[in-house]
Scaffold this active site. Structure first.
Site, PDB file in Angstrom:
ATOM      1  N   GLN A  81      43.437  67.849  12.448  1.00 36.25           N
ATOM      2  CA  GLN A  81      42.836  67.344  11.443  1.00 36.25           C
ATOM      3  C   GLN A  81      43.464  66.681  10.291  1.00 36.25           C
ATOM      4  O   GLN A  81      43.331  65.847   9.379  1.00 36.25           O
ATOM      5  CB  GLN A  81      41.772  68.406  10.738  1.00 36.25           C
ATOM      6  CG  GLN A  81      40.868  68.727  11.934  1.00 36.25           C
ATOM      7  CD  GLN A  81      39.802  69.780  11.194  1.00 36.25           C
ATOM      8  OE1 GLN A  81      40.038  70.889  11.463  1.00 36.25           O
ATOM      9  NE2 GLN A  81      38.667  69.300  10.600  1.00 36.25           N
TER      10      GLN A  81
ATOM     11  N   HIS B 164      41.459  58.152  21.605  1.00 34.15           N
ATOM     12  CA  HIS B 164      41.835  56.683  22.052  1.00 34.15           C
ATOM     13  C   HIS B 164      41.216  56.196  23.167  1.00 34.15           C
ATOM     14  O   HIS B 164      41.021  54.970  23.331  1.00 34.15           O
ATOM     15  CB  HIS B 164      43.390  56.824  22.722  1.00 34.15           C
ATOM     16  CG  HIS B 164      44.433  57.536  21.611  1.00 34.15           C
ATOM     17  ND1 HIS B 164      45.488  58.176  21.871  1.00 34.15           N
ATOM     18  CD2 HIS B 164      44.245  57.145  20.012  1.00 34.15           C
ATOM     19  CE1 HIS B 164      46.122  58.343  20.677  1.00 34.15           C
ATOM     20  NE2 HIS B 164      45.453  57.798  19.672  1.00 34.15           N
TER      21      HIS B 164
ATOM     22  N   ASP C  51      45.391  59.821  14.553  1.00 33.59           N
ATOM     23  CA  ASP C  51      46.842  59.415  14.559  1.00 33.59           C
ATOM     24  C   ASP C  51      47.545  59.446  13.418  1.00 33.59           C
ATOM     25  O   ASP C  51      48.729  59.775  13.584  1.00 33.59           O
ATOM     26  CB  ASP C  51      46.645  57.852  15.153  1.00 33.59           C
ATOM     27  CG  ASP C  51      46.235  57.493  16.573  1.00 33.59           C
ATOM     28  OD1 ASP C  51      46.099  58.643  17.167  1.00 33.59           O
ATOM     29  OD2 ASP C  51      46.177  56.326  17.092  1.00 33.59           O
TER      30      ASP C  51
ATOM     31  N   ARG D 250      46.230  78.591   5.393  1.00 34.76           N
ATOM     32  CA  ARG D 250      46.013  78.820   6.862  1.00 34.76           C
ATOM     33  C   ARG D 250      46.041  77.492   7.375  1.00 34.76           C
ATOM     34  O   ARG D 250      45.385  76.641   7.233  1.00 34.76           O
ATOM     35  CB  ARG D 250      44.428  79.453   6.937  1.00 34.76           C
ATOM     36  CG  ARG D 250      44.096  79.472   8.124  1.00 34.76           C
ATOM     37  CD  ARG D 250      42.657  80.071   8.646  1.00 34.76           C
ATOM     38  NE  ARG D 250      42.478  79.987  10.109  1.00 34.76           N
ATOM     39  CZ  ARG D 250      41.279  79.634  10.670  1.00 34.76           C
ATOM     40  NH1 ARG D 250      40.207  79.071   9.726  1.00 34.76           N
ATOM     41  NH2 ARG D 250      41.259  79.055  11.934  1.00 34.76           N
TER      42      ARG D 250
ATOM     43  N   HIS E 286      43.579  75.600  17.484  1.00 32.03           N
ATOM     44  CA  HIS E 286      42.446  74.897  16.716  1.00 32.03           C
ATOM     45  C   HIS E 286      42.156  73.910  17.271  1.00 32.03           C
ATOM     46  O   HIS E 286      42.335  72.539  17.039  1.00 32.03           O
ATOM     47  CB  HIS E 286      42.754  74.608  15.100  1.00 32.03           C
ATOM     48  CG  HIS E 286      41.569  74.795  14.460  1.00 32.03           C
ATOM     49  ND1 HIS E 286      41.257  75.521  13.229  1.00 32.03           N
ATOM     50  CD2 HIS E 286      40.405  73.934  14.334  1.00 32.03           C
ATOM     51  CE1 HIS E 286      40.215  75.058  12.638  1.00 32.03           C
ATOM     52  NE2 HIS E 286      39.778  73.991  13.349  1.00 32.03           N
TER      53      HIS E 286
ATOM     54  N   ASN F 192      40.645  79.609  17.462  1.00 30.74           N
ATOM     55  CA  ASN F 192      39.498  79.383  16.339  1.00 30.74           C
ATOM     56  C   ASN F 192      38.284  78.812  16.917  1.00 30.74           C
ATOM     57  O   ASN F 192      38.127  77.853  17.916  1.00 30.74           O
ATOM     58  CB  ASN F 192      40.006  78.000  15.550  1.00 30.74           C
ATOM     59  CG  ASN F 192      39.078  77.628  14.337  1.00 30.74           C
ATOM     60  OD1 ASN F 192      38.880  78.550  13.476  1.00 30.74           O
ATOM     61  ND2 ASN F 192      38.457  76.761  14.535  1.00 30.74           N
ATOM     62  N   GLU F 193      37.249  79.541  16.713  1.00 31.35           N
ATOM     63  CA  GLU F 193      35.893  79.343  17.211  1.00 31.35           C
ATOM     64  C   GLU F 193      35.560  78.990  18.732  1.00 31.35           C
ATOM     65  O   GLU F 193      35.160  78.085  18.975  1.00 31.35           O
ATOM     66  CB  GLU F 193      35.290  78.019  16.304  1.00 31.35           C
ATOM     67  CG  GLU F 193      35.218  78.414  14.864  1.00 31.35           C
ATOM     68  CD  GLU F 193      34.609  77.318  14.090  1.00 31.35           C
ATOM     69  OE1 GLU F 193      34.458  76.164  14.501  1.00 31.35           O
ATOM     70  OE2 GLU F 193      34.322  77.475  12.998  1.00 31.35           O
TER      71      GLU F 193
ATOM     72  N   ASN G 227      34.482  82.602  10.212  1.00 33.11           N
ATOM     73  CA  ASN G 227      34.093  81.231   9.590  1.00 33.11           C
ATOM     74  C   ASN G 227      32.646  81.122   9.608  1.00 33.11           C
ATOM     75  O   ASN G 227      31.989  81.559  10.415  1.00 33.11           O
ATOM     76  CB  ASN G 227      34.612  80.148  10.649  1.00 33.11           C
ATOM     77  CG  ASN G 227      36.106  80.061  10.729  1.00 33.11           C
ATOM     78  OD1 ASN G 227      36.835  81.099  10.073  1.00 33.11           O
ATOM     79  ND2 ASN G 227      36.349  79.262  11.781  1.00 33.11           N
TER      80      ASN G 227
ATOM     81  N   TYR H  40      29.422  78.588   7.376  1.00 31.23           N
ATOM     82  CA  TYR H  40      28.972  77.469   6.627  1.00 31.23           C
ATOM     83  C   TYR H  40      27.449  77.376   6.408  1.00 31.23           C
ATOM     84  O   TYR H  40      27.148  76.864   5.298  1.00 31.23           O
ATOM     85  CB  TYR H  40      29.364  75.990   7.312  1.00 31.23           C
ATOM     86  CG  TYR H  40      30.933  75.909   7.434  1.00 31.23           C
ATOM     87  CD1 TYR H  40      31.486  75.162   6.513  1.00 31.23           C
ATOM     88  CD2 TYR H  40      31.390  76.406   8.540  1.00 31.23           C
ATOM     89  CE1 TYR H  40      32.863  74.921   6.680  1.00 31.23           C
ATOM     90  CE2 TYR H  40      32.876  76.058   8.531  1.00 31.23           C
ATOM     91  CZ  TYR H  40      33.655  75.612   7.610  1.00 31.23           C
ATOM     92  OH  TYR H  40      34.869  75.387   7.708  1.00 31.23           O
TER      93      TYR H  40
ATOM     94  N   GLU I 274      36.868  80.688   6.946  1.00 29.44           N
ATOM     95  CA  GLU I 274      36.684  79.426   6.482  1.00 29.44           C
ATOM     96  C   GLU I 274      35.307  79.277   5.781  1.00 29.44           C
ATOM     97  O   GLU I 274      34.343  79.894   6.247  1.00 29.44           O
ATOM     98  CB  GLU I 274      36.405  78.494   7.714  1.00 29.44           C
ATOM     99  CG  GLU I 274      37.692  77.670   8.358  1.00 29.44           C
ATOM    100  CD  GLU I 274      37.251  77.026   9.614  1.00 29.44           C
ATOM    101  OE1 GLU I 274      36.323  76.242   9.558  1.00 29.44           O
ATOM    102  OE2 GLU I 274      38.094  76.981  10.421  1.00 29.44           O
TER     103      GLU I 274
HETATM  104  C1  GBH Z   1      34.428  74.478  11.706  1.00 25.83           C
HETATM  105  O1  GBH Z   1      33.781  74.190  12.624  1.00 25.83           O
HETATM  106  C2  GBH Z   1      36.003  73.973  12.143  1.00 25.83           C
HETATM  107  O2  GBH Z   1      36.732  75.090  12.337  1.00 25.83           O
HETATM  108  C3  GBH Z   1      36.660  72.911  11.083  1.00 25.83           C
HETATM  109  O3  GBH Z   1      37.704  72.369  11.839  1.00 25.83           O
HETATM  110  C4  GBH Z   1      35.857  72.011  10.618  1.00 25.83           C
HETATM  111  O4  GBH Z   1      36.540  70.936  10.164  1.00 25.83           O
HETATM  112  C5  GBH Z   1      34.901  72.748   9.928  1.00 25.83           C
HETATM  113  O5  GBH Z   1      34.237  73.827  10.457  1.00 25.83           O
HETATM  114  C6  GBH Z   1      33.765  71.696   9.182  1.00 25.83           C
HETATM  115  O6  GBH Z   1      32.712  71.224  10.284  1.00 25.83           O
HETATM  116  O7  GBH Z   1      29.025  68.184  17.487  1.00 25.83           O
HETATM  117  O8  GBH Z   1      26.794  69.108  17.575  1.00 25.83           O
HETATM  118  O9  GBH Z   1      28.546  70.746  17.445  1.00 25.83           O
HETATM  119  C7  GBH Z   1      32.639  74.323  12.082  1.00 25.83           C
HETATM  120  C8  GBH Z   1      31.972  73.899  13.529  1.00 25.83           C
HETATM  121  C9  GBH Z   1      32.023  71.888  14.578  1.00 25.83           C
HETATM  122  C10 GBH Z   1      30.179  72.376  13.285  1.00 25.83           C
HETATM  123  C11 GBH Z   1      31.377  70.730  14.836  1.00 25.83           C
HETATM  124  C12 GBH Z   1      29.501  71.020  13.490  1.00 25.83           C
HETATM  125  C13 GBH Z   1      29.659  69.059  14.979  1.00 25.83           C
HETATM  126  C14 GBH Z   1      28.193  69.301  15.341  1.00 25.83           C
HETATM  127  N1  GBH Z   1      31.555  72.505  13.423  1.00 25.83           N
HETATM  128  N2  GBH Z   1      30.000  70.406  14.752  1.00 25.83           N
HETATM  129  S1  GBH Z   1      28.214  69.119  17.264  1.00 25.83           S
END
Ligand code: GBH
Length: 497
Positions: free
Chosen positions: A38, A58, A71, A96, A141, A185-186, A326, A328, A398
């Protein structure tokens, strides 16, 4: 006196002496996070190998909303000195970051360690330590070497050996200076969401076989990397290792859906936590049964979620030094109605649970389609985890939200205030042992399929500027004050409480 009555008393008498205790314990650790793909850019710098995200972006640029890719991203491959400076400006105690597996091991295997890859991470780690900031390192990750994907990636059980070989290189090179490690991660995203959606990397649809093979292999890979550290590196370096789970808090839509909500929690969190953190180990029994019943109806004669042997259960159980969370967002959950279709987010293959998720209308939306604001969710999640796995150490690895571009990001500050307040309540009222918090993210970066259009950063990054200039947002100021005082300033959210 319970909290409700305290709040009432405060409102009625308008006294300040009864306001809640908003101070974090001394020694509470504050950090911010990023991930290699990222932010780094330098996708083919020196001898770096190709990752699955390089390949996807790509070959299928149209899969990313704004047709961007990683990129160059924030160009942290070249601008890491500025990243360290920002971490210092914020007063972070840890940063992190993640290591790009194909940058360190271009072939995916340890036959050749990239000199430049090694130097890059050494510079970053040493630069942080010089400023008194601890590196908190994630090994994986999401940027798998494409060479390993070509051999089946996370669906091939050999991936556990490939991963532990990579982990050994990283522990050997950096373990003398890195005390905090996250293996993976996840898993929920790596397995359930990837193979049920086909929209992340690798873009392969296999919601039944692929997703579940992946689940077991990820858990085994984590356990091997933990055991390796424990046996060969901990005696010298005394660090801590865990895996970071993704959490969505599930609330039942109606009381009748309580059992379904519990099953959803087991599907998204328990699947990757019960084998590691529970006293008994193995898959969560209710989930194993539900998946078994569903897939046998689909004609599979063997369990689709590969069972653990008793030996594996014991090998995996207890492979943690803390719990990394993590989180959200949250969802309401209810049974699907006749004829309703299923989406892969946030349940993985939701059809197996016959469940649909919804937003409570009181939860505000964000720029990210999957993201609704529900601060209480993080407290409930922490309490649930403590109930399930006991009084262990938790680190929030996170948390944060997306906004549009712009420096005056009051929405983000509001989000941090509300979520941190709930974390404090979990600590002070529910006795959950949270020892650290990580803001996602240090700076705007490549937000996977949302590209560069969704901003999660404490710092804004100008992606039109070749120098990728970083500018602190209002939230950076908020966060540095919080770290300085170790006390949450409720500011404008006070009125809403
Ligand atoms: C985290 O993922 C990640 O660890 C981090 O890299 C990311 O930037 C951050 O949260 C914010 O998103 O394609 O239908 O799954 C959280 C999980 C993964 C949730 C991508 C949303 C997209 C919707 N996220 N997902 S879907």
């Amino acid at each position: 006196m319970n909290r409700k009555s305290i709040v009432v008393l405060c409102t009625v008498l308008a006294v300040t002496s009864c306001v809640e205790d908003l101070t974090f314990p001394p020694g509470f650790l504050w950090g911010a996070a990023t991930a290699a793909y990222q932010v780094e850019g330098g996708w083919n710098a020196s001898d770096k190998g190709e990752s699955v995200w390089d390949r996807l972006s790509h070959e299928h640029p149209e899969m990313i909303t704004d047709l961007t890719n990683g990129d160059v991203a924030c160009d942290s491959y070249h601008l890491w000195r500025r990243d360290i400076e920002m971490a210092k400006e914020l007063g972070l105690q840890f940063y992190r970051l993640s290591i790009s597996w194909p940058r360190l091991l271009p072939s995916g295997f340890p036959n050749h360690i990239s000199e430049d890859g090694k130097n890059y991470y050494n510079n970053l780690i040493d630069g942080l330590l010089e400023k008194g900031i601890e590196p908190f390192v994630t090994l994986y990750h999401w940027d798998l070497p494409q060479s390993l994907q070509d051999l089946g990636g996370w669906t091939n059980p050999l991936v556990a050996d490939w991963f532990v070989d990579y982990a050994r290189v990283a522990y050997t090179l950096f373990g003398d200076r890195v005390r905090w490690w996250i293996t993976i991660n996840e898993p929920l995203i790596i397995c359930d969401v990837v193979y049920s959606s086909g929209i992340l990397a690798p873009p392969i649809m296999s919601p039944e076989v692929g997703a579940h093979l992946c689940s077991k292999n990820v858990v085994m890979a984590h356990a091997k990397a933990y055991r390796l550290y424990d046996e060969e590196f901990r005696p010298k370096y005394h660090g801590k290792v865990s895996l970071a789970n993704h959490h969505i808090w599930f609330e039942p839509l109606s009381p009748a859906d309580a059992e379904l909500a519990e099953l959803a929690r087991e599907n998204c969190v328990g699947k990757y936590a019960h084998p590691i953190y529970s006293k008994v180990g193995g898959w969560p029994p209710a989930l194993e049964k539900a998946l078994g019943d569903y897939y046998s109806k689909q004609g599979y004669s063997k369990p689709i979620l590969p069972p653990f042997t008793q030996k594996e259960i014991e090998y995996v159980r207890g492979t943690f030094d803390f719990y990394a969370l993590n989180q959200y967002t949250s969802r309401l959950i209810r049974p699907a109605r006749e004829g309703e279709t299923f989406e892969p987010w946030p349940l993985g293959d939701a059809i197996q649970l016959n469940a649909k998720t919804e937003r409570d209308e009181s939860w505000s939306t964000t720029l990210s389609f999957w993201f609704f604001v529900h601060p209480e969710g993080i407290r409930r999640q922490l309490v649930w985890l403590k109930q399930q796995y006991g009084d262990i150490e938790f680190v929030v690895t996170e948390n944060g939200r997306s906004t549009q571009a712009g420096l005056d990001d009051q929405d983000r500050i509001d989000y941090y205030r509300k979520y941190l307040r709930q974390i404090l309540l979990a600590m002070k009222e529910d006795g959950v042992n949270v020892t650290g918090y990580t803001a996602w993210t240090l700076m705007d970066n490549f937000e996977w399929m949302d590209g560069l259009s969704n901003k999660f950063g404490l710092y804004e990054v100008d992606f039109n500027d070749p120098l990728r200039t970083r500018t602190p947002r209002a939230s950076a100021n908020f966060y540095s004050n919080l770290i300085k005082t170790n006390t949450l300033d409720l500011g404008t959210i006070q009125d809403e409480l």
